[in-house]
Scaffold this motif. Structure first.
Motif, PDB file in Angstrom:
ATOM      1  N   GLY A  27     -30.297 -24.291  15.905  1.00 12.15           N
ATOM      2  CA  GLY A  27     -29.308 -23.229  16.729  1.00 12.15           C
ATOM      3  C   GLY A  27     -28.257 -23.106  15.813  1.00 12.15           C
ATOM      4  N   ARG A  28     -27.800 -21.932  15.791  1.00 13.79           N
ATOM      5  CA  ARG A  28     -26.570 -21.692  15.353  1.00 13.79           C
ATOM      6  C   ARG A  28     -25.891 -20.453  15.944  1.00 13.79           C
ATOM      7  N   VAL A  29     -24.404 -20.724  15.657  1.00 15.95           N
ATOM      8  CA  VAL A  29     -23.652 -19.659  16.711  1.00 15.95           C
ATOM      9  C   VAL A  29     -22.679 -18.896  15.471  1.00 15.95           C
ATOM     10  N   GLU A  30     -22.682 -17.652  15.792  1.00 25.02           N
ATOM     11  CA  GLU A  30     -21.934 -16.739  14.658  1.00 25.02           C
ATOM     12  C   GLU A  30     -21.091 -15.709  15.516  1.00 25.02           C
ATOM     13  N   GLU A  31     -19.932 -15.156  14.992  1.00 25.81           N
ATOM     14  CA  GLU A  31     -19.234 -14.091  15.667  1.00 25.81           C
ATOM     15  C   GLU A  31     -20.112 -12.834  15.544  1.00 25.81           C
ATOM     16  N   GLY A  32     -20.054 -12.122  16.737  1.00 18.83           N
ATOM     17  CA  GLY A  32     -20.548 -10.853  16.971  1.00 18.83           C
ATOM     18  C   GLY A  32     -22.208 -10.928  17.270  1.00 18.83           C
TER      19      GLY A  32
END
Length: 709
Positions: free
Chosen positions: A542-547
């Motif tokens: 899992g990874r989180v990115e803006e947008g």
């Protein structure tokens, strides 16, 4: 003698035996017939878990109820699973109670000839702001870390939860995973007479009557002698040497609850045995025959060995200067005989010892909690209250004390995802997760039983795995109380139904009754399941990115009773009704999305509802914007949309929302918002909440509170 036998049971013994047992025999019967060893109040209902025919992967199932379960994971490899607890010992001596719980699970794993590769710990204590609870938790964690770190088995996951019902009676569950080649798995029972009985390890005074101690309510008096003492360095010798001699023995049994008396009888499995107690290696001189029989000193094993192999087996242990002795043999007459100094001190039919009376106690549905009026609760207050609760803060304080990477098999570390992931010798990835929900169980034990299985299945799906099997632990108060027994029966019914639905057979487990506070209040009913699953394609850390778009899978229903919100603000609304098909289909969609690289981050929506599912995004340094009108729900109430714990739901972060929205599985899906660069900001429609303080609390709370701040 502090026997747990009832007058009725003692009458049965006298009638079957046709005489009055002597003191040693009473102690042996008490151990074998204890709730801890015999499952006399639960075994009838456990038959609903029968698992041998339920799955092509089951190698050893619940039919071997006193032992570990085993599942086929392909390429000739078996995964062995075991779940144990040391609740009562940990309430008295949390360090040794927790440490010996780990040791017991490890020995159960190696009893099958399997090498332990992972541990999980599930811990429940009272309010951490109270000094005694901090003392309990501090030493429970130290004990688990001391044993696991010393023997080189990683603690890769678990739970840490807080509730006032565990003030006097903490729950300390430890699950173990091991691996063995399918053609080298070892049974725990003998099938032919004449085999020699070999014991390793020293027998001492610690742990006397531990099985009986675990089968009654805590009194707080004269119980320290029932606590076993942990010695992980001896445990490491036992681990390595046992695996080294596994191909030279016919059966292996761990000396756990009930000590030698139980191990010999269960290994004989209806055959007879002759044991010379004066040949048992002792830690201290002068132990009586009764003390030798029911001592639960740790780091001991019992082997059934062909006569020509006894020397080789003992030679492996003697290399480490570890005690090993031949103490008897198995017979075909069905009588368990113990001798001391040339005299017979106990002679009892195996059929008597292995056939305790089985009970189904009176059941009565607990009176429902008064339904509170549907209060007007400030949304921001509710959000801050829930995400600040100790149940939802980082558990780094605990797992940082464990060596979770030893052995090089850990793929997903504690705190990184909803489930732990380890690599297997055949190159496949195994996901593991434990779940319980006492608040829901206190409201509806049947729905709770289904819910915890469904949640475990969803947790595994978030990393790309499908569940293949379960071990469970059913933890309740005194079974003779009708309301307590009702919750046990109903929870078991729910677990069995969900396990069959997901084709995740229950292959092992434990029942723990008499978990009550000193004032007689039972703990909240706490059934727990640990599920394992195989990653059948790609796995997701899992990874989180803006947008990124936030897609919500599943329909949110007006089901707030038994939720975490109702724990804080009073019980109101309806209990969540678990719709297993929705859990299955949504999980399949998630796994497919992971395998096609369409999902970058996945979180199931469980305890705490949508708010606690979104909070990890804020914790990673981002913000979230949510449009409540896009949340598919049967209610317009914002409290329902944010805090309902309806099952079958996920949030998915993706660049391709259309793929999820257009799914052909019939899973309800909608884009409810996006990830922003506004660190710590949760924006719901036009309301923006700065949760920076709560994010800081997430990282620091346990460190502060355990320092007494």
């Amino acid at each position: 003698m502090r026997l747990t036998l009832t007058p009725h049971e003692m009458g049965i013994v006298r009638e079957r035996l046709g005489r009055e047992p002597n003191e040693v025999e009473w102690a042996v019967i008490d151990a074998l017939w204890s709730e801890h060893c015999s499952y006399k109040s639960s075994r009838i209902y456990l038959r609903s878990f029968l698992s041998t025919a339920e799955g092509r992967r089951v190698v050893m199932g619940i039919e071997d109820w006193q032992d570990a379960g085993a599942l086929d994971v392909g390429d000739g490899w078996i995964v062995v699973l075991k779940l144990e607890s040391h609740n009562h010992p940990s309430a008295i001596d949390p360090f040794n109670g927790a440490a010996t719980g780990v040791g017991g699970v490890i020995r159960d794993i190696i009893s099958k000839g399997a090498r332990p590769i992972a541990l999980l710990d599930m811990i429940r204590v009272g309010d951490p702001r109270k000094e005694r609870n901090r003392w309990l938790l501090r030493n429970i964690i130290r004990g688990i870390g001391f044993y696991g770190n010393s023997i080189g088995v990683p603690v890769i996951g678990g739970e840490l939860s807080f509730d006032d019902s565990y003030e006097d009676n903490p729950l300390v569950d430890v699950a173990g995973v091991g691996v063995v080649r399918k053609d080298r798995i070892i049974p725990s029972v003998v099938r032919e007479p004449g085999l020699r009985m070999v014991i390793v390890g020293l027998t001492g005074l610690d742990g006397l009557g531990g099985a009986s101690f675990a089968s009654r309510n805590l009194s707080g008096e004269d119980e320290i002698g029932a606590i076993q003492i942990a010695d992980p360095f001896a445990g490491k010798i036992v681990l390595d040497a046992t695996l080294a001699v596994a191909d030279k023995v016919e059966a292996i049994k761990d000396l756990g609850g009930g000590g030698l008396a139980v191990a010999v009888t269960e290994m004989a499995n209806g055959l007879g045995a002759v044991v010379d107690l004066d040949r048992v290696p002792l830690r201290v001189d002068g132990l009586s025959p009764m003390e030798i029989l029911i001592s639960e000193t740790q780091e001991r094993m019992l082997f059934a060995v062909r006569e020509e192999n006894v020397k080789d087996v003992c030679g492996e242990f003697e290399y480490y200067e570890y005690p090993c002795a031949e103490i008897g043999y198995f017979t075909d007459n069905g009588v368990i005989r113990f001798r001391y100094g040339g005299n017979e001190v106990a002679s009892l039919p195996a059929s008597l010892l292995l056939s305790p009376p089985l009970y189904t106690h009176e059941v009565r549905r607990p009176a429902g909690k008064p339904t509170a009026e549907r209060l007007v609760i400030d949304i921001e207050e509710a959000v801050r209250g829930v995400v600040s609760h100790p149940d939802f803060v980082s558990k780094e304080w605990a797992y940082s004390q464990f060596d979770y990477e030893v052995g090089t098999s850990t793929v997903v570390k504690p705190g990184e995802a909803d489930a732990a992931v380890i690599s297997l010798p055949n190159g496949r990835l195994l996901a593991i997760k434990g779940d319980a929900n006492p608040d829901l169980c206190a409201e509806d034990a049947y729905e709770c039983g289904k819910s915890i299985v469904a949640e475990s299945y969803r947790n595994l799906a978030t990393v790309g795995a499908r569940g293949i099997g379960i071990v469970d632990h059913l933890q309740f108060g005194d079974p003779r109380k009708p309301e307590v027994y009702y919750t046990f029966v109903e929870a078991l019914r729910g677990i069995a139904e969900a396990a069959r639905f997901f084709r995740t057979p229950v292959v092992g487990g434990k029942v723990s009754f008499y978990n009550e506070n000193k004032d007689g209040r039972p703990i909240k009913p706490t059934p727990l399941v640990v599920m394992v699953g195989l990653v059948e394609g790609k796995f997701l850390r899992g990874r989180v990115e803006e947008g990124l778009n936030i897609v919500m899978l599943g329909l949110t229903r007006d089901e707030l009773r038994g939720s975490f919100l109702s724990k804080l603000y009073g019980s109101f609304g309806e209990v969540p009704r678990v719709r297993l098909n929705e859990d299955l289909l949504a999980s399949e969609l998630v796994i497919s999305g992971i395998n096609q690289d369409r999902a970058l981050f996945v979180k199931d929506v469980g305890r705490g509802g949508l708010v606690t599912a979104l909070f990890p995004i804020l914790v990673r340094g981002f913000g979230v914007e949510v449009r409540s009108g896009m949340i598919k729900s049967d209610s317009d109430d914002l409290l329902v949309k944010l805090f309902s714990e309806t099952s079958g739901r996920f949030i998915v972060l993706t660049n391709e929302p259309e793929w999820f929205l257009g799914n052909k599985l019939g899973v309800v899906a909608s884009v409810i918002g996006k990830v922003t660069r506004d660190s710590g900001i949760l924006k719901i429609d036009d309301r923006a909440m700065d949760l920076g303080r709560e994010v800081e609390n997430y990282y620091n709370y346990l460190y502060r509170v355990m320092d007494g701040d």
